[in-house]
Design a protein around this motif. Structure first.
Motif, short mmCIF file in Angstrom:
data_model
loop_
_atom_site.label_atom_id
_atom_site.label_comp_id
_atom_site.label_asym_id
_atom_site.label_seq_id
_atom_site.Cartn_x
_atom_site.Cartn_y
_atom_site.Cartn_z
N GLN A 197 38.63 53.36 9.10
CA GLN A 197 37.52 52.43 9.20
C GLN A 197 37.25 52.05 10.65
O GLN A 197 38.16 52.03 11.47
CB GLN A 197 37.76 51.19 8.34
N TYR A 198 35.98 51.76 10.96
CA TYR A 198 35.59 51.53 12.35
C TYR A 198 35.99 50.15 12.86
O TYR A 198 35.84 49.89 14.06
CB TYR A 198 34.09 51.75 12.53
N ALA A 199 36.48 49.27 12.00
CA ALA A 199 36.92 47.95 12.45
C ALA A 199 38.14 47.53 11.66
O ALA A 199 38.14 47.57 10.42
CB ALA A 199 35.80 46.92 12.28
N LEU A 200 39.19 47.14 12.36
CA LEU A 200 40.42 46.65 11.73
C LEU A 200 40.46 45.13 11.75
O LEU A 200 39.93 44.50 12.67
CB LEU A 200 41.64 47.18 12.48
N PRO A 201 41.11 44.52 10.77
CA PRO A 201 41.31 43.07 10.81
C PRO A 201 42.13 42.67 12.04
O PRO A 201 42.98 43.45 12.51
CB PRO A 201 42.07 42.77 9.51
N VAL A 202 41.89 41.50 12.54
CA VAL A 202 42.70 40.97 13.64
C VAL A 202 44.16 40.99 13.23
O VAL A 202 44.52 40.66 12.08
CB VAL A 202 42.23 39.55 14.00
N ASP A 203 45.05 41.40 14.16
CA ASP A 203 46.50 41.51 13.93
C ASP A 203 46.89 42.67 13.04
O ASP A 203 48.06 42.82 12.68
CB ASP A 203 47.09 40.21 13.34
N ARG A 219 36.78 51.64 18.83
CA ARG A 219 35.95 50.66 18.12
C ARG A 219 36.74 49.86 17.09
O ARG A 219 36.41 48.70 16.80
CB ARG A 219 34.77 51.36 17.44
N ALA A 220 37.80 50.43 16.56
CA ALA A 220 38.60 49.75 15.54
C ALA A 220 39.23 48.46 16.05
O ALA A 220 39.61 47.59 15.26
CB ALA A 220 39.69 50.68 15.01
N THR A 221 39.35 48.30 17.35
CA THR A 221 40.00 47.13 17.93
C THR A 221 38.99 46.19 18.58
O THR A 221 39.37 45.30 19.35
CB THR A 221 41.05 47.56 18.97
N CYS A 222 37.70 46.33 18.28
CA CYS A 222 36.65 45.47 18.84
C CYS A 222 36.15 44.49 17.78
O CYS A 222 36.18 44.78 16.59
CB CYS A 222 35.49 46.31 19.35
N GLY A 223 35.64 43.34 18.25
CA GLY A 223 35.15 42.33 17.34
C GLY A 223 36.29 41.60 16.64
O GLY A 223 37.47 41.86 16.89
N THR A 224 35.93 40.66 15.77
CA THR A 224 36.92 39.93 14.98
C THR A 224 36.50 39.94 13.52
O THR A 224 35.43 40.46 13.18
CB THR A 224 37.06 38.47 15.45
N ASP A 225 37.29 39.34 12.68
CA ASP A 225 36.99 39.31 11.25
C ASP A 225 35.70 38.56 10.94
O ASP A 225 35.11 38.74 9.87
CB ASP A 225 38.14 38.69 10.47
#
Length: 413
Positions: A197-203, A219-225
């Motif tokens: 998936q292109y975004a992982l949950p924080v932590d 990209r998986a480590t960008c943004g937050t939940d």
């Protein structure tokens, strides 16, 4: 690929719409609606055993909307439905190409996806979809956090884990697919929070397989939940597992294809700190599954949020923005599917999400989901004689937009 319509059909559509507005006659069927307006059939044609195509017109407050509908009889043993995708989760292709490559007799575009990344300089969009995906029983990916999704505002209670699926019992249903997984190490088990998936949950820690494709995993480590535009994490790690042991370690997520059988683990914040405890040669075992709420496992699933439940539009649907829409509805206790895409010809009024829910209910849906719309909305059929795939609607961008997946219909008659 055969191009849609032509001047004759365009003129016919204008004349028919004029007839509806002025109360004139119209060849073809008409279905009364609860609101007193009608769904008026412009044209219909069989596509294949158990699959029929129909064009229709319906009134909305801003004018006359033009829709395209595939009706699919899942009770017909010759008919199956599956998820089409371009061989990788983080990749895109036009719906017509996806349908032609797999031999589908019809298809509509699927889930919303990571289409842009202007808020993260230097990070390329992956093209990967928001929600879970299953094709021919194979788990392709899990859902991104709700705050990371692309698409219109979801109604209360909806989540990126919502899907439309078909089980091994050949019955369609709405479901919710949650990821359950574990990374087992010599220091103990670690929770797995992502799959391709292109975004992982924080932590979190996410698993990437050969199905992800060559796209970057940054990209998986960008943004937050809760904030898709939040900066990328500065605390990351990546571990490559080959034949059950750590084969490579890195401080940042990488790019490039993943070898068959390998697993790449990406961690952010606490997940990164946990991965950094591993050493080359350490044994690692990764297991995961997508768990649904229904009694029968899903063979096919595409992400999309509900707009109809129990034959009524869902409460809280957005009634502001009107645009081109795609939806799939379920009727007759899961035995029928209604694949619908609006026409994107310039000047078409489009629909709000609320109006989409009302339309899908009028078409006979007991349940329905909203899929990606706007320039992505595409419905195609295959000519039974020439075998050419034809785009039936006019995509609003003037040409098909490449998409990560599509709902494909097959008929082996």
């Amino acid at each position: 690929m055969k191009q849609p319509f032509g001047r004759t059909r365009a003129i016919l559509t204008v004349l028919v719409a004029s007839a509806v507005l002025t109360g004139g006659g119209l060849a073809g069927g008409a279905r009364a609606t609860a609101a007193g307006d009608t769904l008026r059939q412009v044209a219909d044609a069989p596509v294949a055993p158990g699959v029929e195509y129909e064009e229709f017109l319906t009134a909305v407050p801003r004018g006359i909307a033009h829709g395209h509908l595939l009706t699919v009889d899942l009770d017909d043993p010759r008919v199956t439905v599956d998820l089409l995708y371009p061989g990788a989760v983080a990749a895109r292709s036009p719906v017509s190409e996806l349908a032609a490559e797999r031999g589908a007799v019809g298809a509509v575009n699927g889930d919303f996806f990571n289409i842009s990344e202007g808020q993260h300089p230097g990070v390329e969009p992956t093209g990967s979809s928001d929600g879970p995906a299953i094709s021919a029983g194979r788990r392709l990916k899990a859902a991104v956090p709700d705050g990371q999704r692309f698409g219109p505002v979801m109604p209360p209670g909806a989540t990126t884990e919502d899907v439309l699926g078909i089980g091994y019992d050949h019955r369609a249903r709405l479901d919710r697919l949650s990821l359950r997984g574990t990374v087992r190490t010599t220091e103990g088990p670690l929770p797995l929070r992502g799959l391709n998936q292109y975004a992982l949950p924080v932590d979190g820690i996410g698993e990437y397989t050969e199905l992800w494709g060559p796209a970057s995993r940054v990209r998986a480590t960008c943004g937050t939940d809760t904030d898709r535009a939040a900066p990328c994490s500065t605390e990351t790690a990546e571990v490559t597992v080959r034949r059950g042991r750590v084969a490579a370690l890195a401080d940042r997520p990488g790019a490039g294809g993943i070898e068959a059988g390998d697993v790449v683990l990406v961690g952010r914040e606490e997940g990164a700190r946990q991965l950094r405890r591993l050493h080359l040669g350490d044994p690692v075992e990764v297991s995961e599954r997508l768990v649904g709420e229904g009694p029968v496992p899903l063979r096919f699933a595409v992400g999309g949020f509900p707009v109809v439940r129990d034959a009524r539009p869902v409460d809280g649907l957005d009634d502001g923005a009107a645009t081109v829409r795609t939806a799939v509805g379920i009727g007759d206790g899961g035995r029928m599917l209604y694949l619908m895409a609006l026409d994107g010809t310039h000047g078409e009024p489009g629909m709000t999400v609320r109006e989409l829910g009302e339309l899908m209910s009028r078409l006979g849906s007991q349940d329905a989901v909203d899929l990606d719309g706007g320039g992505s909305s595409t419905l195609v059929t295959r000519d039974p004689f020439s075998q050419e795939v034809t785009v039936r609607n006019h995509p609003s961008g003037g040409a098909e937009r490449p998409v990560p997946n599509a709902v494909g219909v097959f008929s082996f008659g």
